[in-house]
Write an enzyme that holds these catalytic residues in place. Structure first.
Site, PDB file in Angstrom:
ATOM      1  N   ASN A 174      -4.381   2.755  -7.535  1.00 19.54           N
ATOM      2  CA  ASN A 174      -5.074   1.889  -8.486  1.00 19.54           C
ATOM      3  C   ASN A 174      -6.600   1.906  -8.348  1.00 19.54           C
ATOM      4  O   ASN A 174      -7.319   1.899  -9.350  1.00 19.54           O
ATOM      5  CB  ASN A 174      -4.542   0.461  -8.412  1.00 19.54           C
ATOM      6  N   GLY A 229      -0.103  15.170  -2.321  1.00 16.12           N
ATOM      7  CA  GLY A 229       1.220  15.718  -2.573  1.00 16.12           C
ATOM      8  C   GLY A 229       2.226  14.641  -2.904  1.00 16.12           C
ATOM      9  O   GLY A 229       1.951  13.443  -2.823  1.00 16.12           O
ATOM     10  N   VAL A 234       6.209  13.942   4.010  1.00 14.17           N
ATOM     11  CA  VAL A 234       4.851  13.999   4.551  1.00 14.17           C
ATOM     12  C   VAL A 234       4.395  12.601   4.961  1.00 14.17           C
ATOM     13  O   VAL A 234       3.792  12.407   6.020  1.00 14.17           O
ATOM     14  CB  VAL A 234       3.879  14.623   3.529  1.00 14.17           C
ATOM     15  N   GLY A 235       4.678  11.634   4.118  1.00 12.85           N
ATOM     16  CA  GLY A 235       4.330  10.253   4.464  1.00 12.85           C
ATOM     17  C   GLY A 235       5.007   9.799   5.735  1.00 12.85           C
ATOM     18  O   GLY A 235       4.391   9.128   6.581  1.00 12.85           O
ATOM     19  N   GLU A 273      -2.406  -3.229   3.932  1.00 12.45           N
ATOM     20  CA  GLU A 273      -2.908  -4.034   2.818  1.00 12.45           C
ATOM     21  C   GLU A 273      -1.886  -3.870   1.710  1.00 12.45           C
ATOM     22  O   GLU A 273      -1.784  -2.814   1.097  1.00 12.45           O
ATOM     23  CB  GLU A 273      -4.302  -3.534   2.400  1.00 12.45           C
ATOM     24  N   CYS A 307      -3.969  -5.717  -6.593  1.00 14.78           N
ATOM     25  CA  CYS A 307      -3.107  -6.548  -5.747  1.00 14.78           C
ATOM     26  C   CYS A 307      -3.632  -7.968  -5.582  1.00 14.78           C
ATOM     27  O   CYS A 307      -2.862  -8.889  -5.328  1.00 14.78           O
ATOM     28  CB  CYS A 307      -2.927  -5.896  -4.375  1.00 14.78           C
ATOM     29  N   GLU A 480      -9.593  -5.139   6.045  1.00 15.75           N
ATOM     30  CA  GLU A 480     -10.502  -4.062   5.687  1.00 15.75           C
ATOM     31  C   GLU A 480     -11.858  -4.655   5.344  1.00 15.75           C
ATOM     32  O   GLU A 480     -11.961  -5.776   4.869  1.00 15.75           O
ATOM     33  CB  GLU A 480      -9.964  -3.267   4.487  1.00 15.75           C
TER      34      GLU A 480
END
Length: 501
Positions: A174, A229, A234-235, A273, A307, A480
């Site tokens: 986003n 990707g 992969v994550g 987050e 969010c 953050e």
């Protein structure tokens, strides 16, 4: 519903607006490289192909992690503060220099409006890099403690703050520039090395960041690695690999839970987050015109794909129907269309899949008894959805409890201040919220009772680089931005030494 994108825009996109033949590469070990396969990135305003991105697999992810590990263990990056300051200064400068190109790509790939790119979609995130560069000037990586005497001998004591290691940073679609730089800048300032994974829906803009780093900064090879990707595997690798020390993720709460569980096997540091279902409380002394404006234009910001947006509007029961009519009137004035047009306020959702999800939730809400005041329709071409207001919403219903991530505002009546606080806190989330009132003390008192990580009083803006951002409950762990954002990437080491002589 009638199209909000002109035929000229569709033809421009098909004919290469920011490059329908645009191709980007991965950044691994200081080199810009391709993957063995690729996939298409779609312009959400038109549905046309914007470009292609490398579809990184396990091999590319393994190489990126190895490069980050090597750079952390065997270069001076983690200990050379002056090098880090110089490189972050270069990064901020090159982002400013190439802002116009990044702006056009952000508009085309993310569907962000041009106006938003002058704020949290691009220009403000560059400010995050500048903030952490400045923070390094005065930040104390060593803290002196008082000396103590142990068995007749003086002991000097101090604490050093060291880089936490290799970071896996996984971001959502986003606000890709904001999310990438809110992770990269403090991690690099702390002395960490990073593997950044772009969101599958918005790979090109994040890979463009990698190109600028590789070609225009002195950041050493392997310190920043950027991959993209569609592979779920992969994550998983990025959150479980033994050479990864820290995982930072922005996305949905269900995926955040999976990441936390996966990382627990090796007790990696994790900060998340996640989602939100924030409430804007309109007190009975509030300016109703202001309340209608805030409710309407907030939910339409980036088509509701944020969010921390206040997606629940809590209003006094006696004012509910009057305010519903006012909000609907405001929503009718929201300019929806080509995000590249400076007059557009609301652009598209990111994909057909996301639009179907939003529409499904709206239709179920109406079937469950919510009143559709306006909106609730798809707009073609592209992935637009009309600004939607649902009134008389049950605070326990799906539409009031689950994150929609679309331009859908729900109105919930309440009886008194205590009831408003109860409804606002009746959520598994705790990311943000707000209150509108003519009485600042009363508004602050309400804010102190709301269980969220951020809170706005009468439209106050907390979202700046020096303010820690994050949530309570299932909205995440950690913060953050701000000093707290730097310290997420630092480990504390306590020292004690006997004083000779």
């Amino acid at each position: 519903m009638e199209s909000v994108v002109s035929q000229e825009t569709i033809e421009r996109d098909a004919g290469n607006p920011a490059g329908s033949g645009l191709r980007k590469r991965l950044l691994i070990g200081g080199e810009l490289v391709d993957a063995s396969s690729s996939y298409e990135s779609i312009n959400p305003a038109t549905g046309a192909v914007l470009g292609t991105a490398p579809d990184a697999g396990i091999d590319e992810a393994e190489r990126a992690i190895a490069a980050a590990r090597e750079a952390f263990d065997n270069s001076g990056w983690s200990t050379d503060v002056e090098l880090r300051k110089r490189c972050l200064t270069q990064l901020a400068a090159v982002l400013r220099e190439h802002a116009d190109d990044l702006r056009e790509l952000t508009i085309a790939e993310v569907g962000a409006t041009r106006t938003l790119t002058y704020g949290n979609q691009l220009d403000a995130p560059i400010g995050i890099v500048e903030y952490y560069t400045g923070l390094l000037d005065g930040y104390a990586f060593t803290e002196e403690l008082s000396s103590i005497e142990v068995r007749g001998q003086e002991n000097k004591r101090w604490v050093e703050k060291e880089a936490a290691g290799v970071v896996s940073a996984i971001i959502a679609y986003n606000y890709p520039n904001q999310l990438a730089l809110a992770k990269l800048a403090p991690a690099l300032a702390a002395g960490c090395t990073v593997v950044l994974k772009a969101a599958p829906d918005t790979p090109l803009i994040t890979l463009a960041l990698g190109e600028l780093i590789a070609e225009h900064t002195d950041i050493p090879a392997g310190v920043v690695n950027i991959i993209a990707g569609q592979s779920v595997e992969v994550g998983k690798l990025l959150t479980t690999h033994p050479d990864v020390d820290v995982v930072t993720f922005t996305g949905s709460t269900p995926v955040g839970k999976q990441i936390m569980a996966a990382a627990s096997e090796s007790l990696k540091r994790v900060f998340l987050e996640l989602g939100g279902k924030s409430a804007l409380i309109v007190l009975d002394d509030a300016d109703l015109q202001q309340a209608a404006m805030f409710g309407a234009f907030t939910i339409c910001t980036h088509a509701g794909q944020g969010c921390a947006l206040t997606t629940r509007l809590l209003v006094p029961r006696a004012l509910h129907d009057q305010l519903a009519e006012m909000v609907a009137g405001m929503l009718g004035h929201v300019a929806v269309g080509d995000p590249g047009d400076a007059k557009t306020y609301m652009g598209p959702l990111i994909s057909e899949k996301q639009r179907d999800k939003v529409d499904g939730m709206v239709q179920r809400a109406v079937a469950d008894g919510a009143r559709l005041v306006c909106g609730g329709t798809k707009i073609e071409p592209g992935f637009f959805y009309s600004a939607t207001l649902l009134a008389d919403v049950d605070p326990d219903s799906e539409i009031a409890q689950e994150e929609v991530f679309g331009p859908v505002l729900v109105m919930i009546p309440y009886d008194d201040d205590d009831d408003a606080v109860r409804i606002a806190n009746n959520s598994k989330y705790g990311l943000s919220g707000g209150v509108l009132s003519a009485d600042d003390d009363r508004a602050h008192g309400i804010g102190k009772r709301i269980r969220t990580g951020t809170f706005s009083i009468n439209g106050g803006n907390y979202f700046t680089p020096d303010v820690p951002f994050g949530g309570y409950k299932q909205s995440g762990i950690g913060r953050e931005m701000g000093v707290a954002g730097l310290e997420e990437f630092l480990e504390l080491k306590a020292y004690a030494a006997t004083v000779k002589g």
